[in-house]
Motif scaffolding. Structure first.
Motif, PDB file in Angstrom:
ATOM      1  N   ARG A 185      48.256  37.804  37.449  1.00 33.54           N
ATOM      2  CA  ARG A 185      48.375  39.259  37.301  1.00 33.54           C
ATOM      3  C   ARG A 185      47.373  39.878  36.338  1.00 33.54           C
ATOM      4  NH1 ARG A 185      55.027  39.745  37.144  1.00 33.54           N
ATOM      5  NH2 ARG A 185      55.388  38.158  38.750  1.00 33.54           N
ATOM      6  N   GLY A 186      46.701  39.044  35.541  1.00 35.85           N
ATOM      7  CA  GLY A 186      45.768  39.582  34.564  1.00 35.85           C
ATOM      8  C   GLY A 186      46.493  40.204  33.382  1.00 35.85           C
ATOM      9  N   LEU A 223      49.210  36.930  22.884  1.00 37.67           N
ATOM     10  CA  LEU A 223      49.391  35.820  23.822  1.00 37.67           C
ATOM     11  C   LEU A 223      48.154  35.649  24.699  1.00 37.67           C
ATOM     12  CD1 LEU A 223      53.001  35.775  25.320  1.00 37.67           C
ATOM     13  CD2 LEU A 223      51.692  33.831  24.479  1.00 37.67           C
ATOM     14  N   PHE A 224      47.635  36.774  25.170  1.00 40.19           N
ATOM     15  CA  PHE A 224      46.456  36.714  26.028  1.00 40.19           C
ATOM     16  C   PHE A 224      45.275  36.113  25.272  1.00 40.19           C
ATOM     17  CE2 PHE A 224      42.519  38.360  27.811  1.00 40.19           C
ATOM     18  CZ  PHE A 224      42.679  38.052  29.150  1.00 40.19           C
ATOM     19  N   GLU A 225      45.124  36.499  24.018  1.00 40.23           N
ATOM     20  CA  GLU A 225      44.024  35.983  23.204  1.00 40.23           C
ATOM     21  C   GLU A 225      44.099  34.463  23.090  1.00 40.23           C
ATOM     22  OE1 GLU A 225      42.413  36.316  18.597  1.00 40.23           O
ATOM     23  OE2 GLU A 225      43.732  37.873  19.398  1.00 40.23           O
ATOM     24  N   ILE A 226      45.310  33.940  22.914  1.00 45.73           N
ATOM     25  CA  ILE A 226      45.495  32.488  22.806  1.00 45.73           C
ATOM     26  C   ILE A 226      45.127  31.802  24.116  1.00 45.73           C
ATOM     27  CG2 ILE A 226      47.226  30.661  22.538  1.00 45.73           C
ATOM     28  CD1 ILE A 226      48.687  32.605  20.596  1.00 45.73           C
ATOM     29  N   VAL A 227      45.627  32.345  25.226  1.00 46.19           N
ATOM     30  CA  VAL A 227      45.340  31.765  26.543  1.00 46.19           C
ATOM     31  C   VAL A 227      43.846  31.862  26.852  1.00 46.19           C
ATOM     32  CG1 VAL A 227      45.729  32.008  29.027  1.00 46.19           C
ATOM     33  CG2 VAL A 227      47.652  32.195  27.439  1.00 46.19           C
ATOM     34  N   PHE A 280      41.382  32.805  36.779  1.00 45.40           N
ATOM     35  CA  PHE A 280      41.698  33.582  35.578  1.00 45.40           C
ATOM     36  C   PHE A 280      40.549  34.542  35.263  1.00 45.40           C
ATOM     37  CE2 PHE A 280      41.444  33.864  30.873  1.00 45.40           C
ATOM     38  CZ  PHE A 280      42.666  34.459  30.614  1.00 45.40           C
ATOM     39  N   VAL A 281      39.327  34.023  35.306  1.00 46.75           N
ATOM     40  CA  VAL A 281      38.139  34.832  35.026  1.00 46.75           C
ATOM     41  C   VAL A 281      37.971  35.927  36.074  1.00 46.75           C
ATOM     42  CG1 VAL A 281      35.607  34.782  34.929  1.00 46.75           C
ATOM     43  CG2 VAL A 281      36.938  33.024  33.747  1.00 46.75           C
ATOM     44  N   ASN A 292      40.203  37.392  37.927  1.00 49.62           N
ATOM     45  CA  ASN A 292      41.215  38.430  37.721  1.00 49.62           C
ATOM     46  C   ASN A 292      40.794  39.404  36.633  1.00 49.62           C
ATOM     47  OD1 ASN A 292      43.515  38.639  39.346  1.00 49.62           O
ATOM     48  ND2 ASN A 292      44.365  36.755  38.533  1.00 49.62           N
ATOM     49  N   GLU A 293      40.348  38.856  35.510  1.00 53.35           N
ATOM     50  CA  GLU A 293      39.996  39.712  34.378  1.00 53.35           C
ATOM     51  C   GLU A 293      38.727  40.515  34.638  1.00 53.35           C
ATOM     52  OE1 GLU A 293      41.922  40.486  31.761  1.00 53.35           O
ATOM     53  OE2 GLU A 293      43.273  39.353  33.040  1.00 53.35           O
ATOM     54  N   ILE A 294      37.759  39.910  35.326  1.00 54.96           N
ATOM     55  CA  ILE A 294      36.526  40.628  35.652  1.00 54.96           C
ATOM     56  C   ILE A 294      36.834  41.816  36.560  1.00 54.96           C
ATOM     57  CG2 ILE A 294      34.366  40.468  36.965  1.00 54.96           C
ATOM     58  CD1 ILE A 294      34.042  37.650  35.883  1.00 54.96           C
ATOM     59  N   ASN A 295      37.729  41.602  37.528  1.00 49.51           N
ATOM     60  CA  ASN A 295      38.080  42.677  38.459  1.00 49.51           C
ATOM     61  C   ASN A 295      38.861  43.798  37.781  1.00 49.51           C
ATOM     62  OD1 ASN A 295      36.868  41.573  40.742  1.00 49.51           O
ATOM     63  ND2 ASN A 295      38.648  40.318  41.227  1.00 49.51           N
ATOM     64  N   GLN A 296      39.689  43.440  36.794  1.00 52.44           N
ATOM     65  CA  GLN A 296      40.559  44.438  36.180  1.00 52.44           C
ATOM     66  C   GLN A 296      39.932  45.106  34.957  1.00 52.44           C
ATOM     67  OE1 GLN A 296      44.686  43.323  35.652  1.00 52.44           O
ATOM     68  NE2 GLN A 296      44.595  41.866  37.331  1.00 52.44           N
ATOM     69  N   GLN A 297      39.280  44.306  34.098  1.00 47.91           N
ATOM     70  CA  GLN A 297      38.739  44.859  32.852  1.00 47.91           C
ATOM     71  C   GLN A 297      37.393  44.208  32.536  1.00 47.91           C
ATOM     72  OE1 GLN A 297      42.048  45.806  29.818  1.00 47.91           O
ATOM     73  NE2 GLN A 297      42.742  43.895  30.725  1.00 47.91           N
ATOM     74  N   PRO A 298      36.367  44.506  33.332  1.00 52.43           N
ATOM     75  CA  PRO A 298      35.081  43.808  33.180  1.00 52.43           C
ATOM     76  C   PRO A 298      34.445  43.960  31.802  1.00 52.43           C
ATOM     77  CG  PRO A 298      34.885  45.701  34.655  1.00 52.43           C
ATOM     78  CD  PRO A 298      36.339  45.481  34.430  1.00 52.43           C
ATOM     79  N   GLU A 299      34.445  45.170  31.246  1.00 52.06           N
ATOM     80  CA  GLU A 299      33.786  45.382  29.953  1.00 52.06           C
ATOM     81  C   GLU A 299      34.503  44.637  28.833  1.00 52.06           C
ATOM     82  OE1 GLU A 299      33.338  49.537  29.234  1.00 52.06           O
ATOM     83  OE2 GLU A 299      31.998  49.843  30.952  1.00 52.06           O
ATOM     84  N   MET A 300      35.833  44.703  28.838  1.00 48.03           N
ATOM     85  CA  MET A 300      36.603  44.010  27.809  1.00 48.03           C
ATOM     86  C   MET A 300      36.433  42.500  27.929  1.00 48.03           C
ATOM     87  SD  MET A 300      40.671  44.284  26.868  1.00 48.03           S
ATOM     88  CE  MET A 300      40.513  46.038  26.534  1.00 48.03           C
TER      89      MET A 300
END
Length: 202
Positions: free
Chosen positions: A22-23, A53-57, A103-104, A106-114
């Motif tokens: 889910r990102g 939690l996200f930072e740890i993962v 995982f990557v 998902n995050e690129i699609n949802q929040q690329p800059e972050m």
């Protein structure tokens, strides 16, 4: 103390599953608590925020691969030795964390800059620009053919990563179990190196 460690590990594994599917933006603390089989109050006792939690993962997932690549890319060594080392460490790193490509993505699609900011903040983030400069210099010196450093970098990344992204499809079509597919990935280190060298060697 042992119980605390077990609960924390349970939460991290649950968070990993939720964040992968889910990102960060789509995940909820309740989802993570449900996946871990605990109540939300207990989850907040161990981890007060979803971002923590996200930072740890994220650090666990990305840190392994970045650490491997950083050690190689930041070393002074001949380019024709560095490229196979990059390929070996890249594939080894993803094999240790096979969930990483999804995982990557998902995050690129949802929040690329972050995502890019988090990536660059990693302690051992590799000096990719220096690597590309090394490619240009090697081309001018005649060590390799003069090729686009960007294309070379993208070829290495894509040839290493795509088999992990497409793993479920490849295993289904080729009828390979996990052990067999891991053996294919071990062999792929040599194959990718040969493909790259066939293109760039003089």
């Amino acid at each position: 103390m042992a119980q605390d460690r077990n609960t924390e590990e349970l939460i991290i594994e649950a968070a990993k599953k939720i964040f992968i599917t889910r990102g960060l933006a789509g995940a909820r603390m309740q989802d993570i608590a449900d996946e871990a089989g605990i109540n939300k109050a207990m989850l907040h006792y161990y981890y007060r925020s979803k971002d923590k939690l996200f930072e740890i993962v994220f650090n666990e997932a990305i840190g392994k691969v970045i650490g491997r690549l950083g050690m190689v890319l930041n070393q002074q060594m001949p380019l024709l030795e560095k490229i196979p080392a990059i390929i070996d460490n890249y594939i080894d790193g993803i094999m240790e964390a096979p969930y990483l490509p999804m995982f990557v993505l998902n995050e690129i699609n949802q929040q690329p800059e972050m995502f890019v900011q988090r990536l660059k903040s990693q302690q051992h983030f590799p000096n990719v620009l220096q690597f590309m400069k090394d490619i240009v210099d090697a081309g001018k010196q005649g060590t390799i053919r003069e090729v686009s450093p960007v294309q070379l970098f993208l070829n290495i990344v894509s040839l290493c990563v795509f088999p992990f992204i497409g793993r479920p499809i490849a295993q289904g079509i080729l009828q390979l179990d996990n052990v067999q597919y891991n053996m294919v990935m071990e062999d792929r280190k040599k194959v990718v190196t040969e493909v790259i060298f066939a293109w760039i060697k003089v």
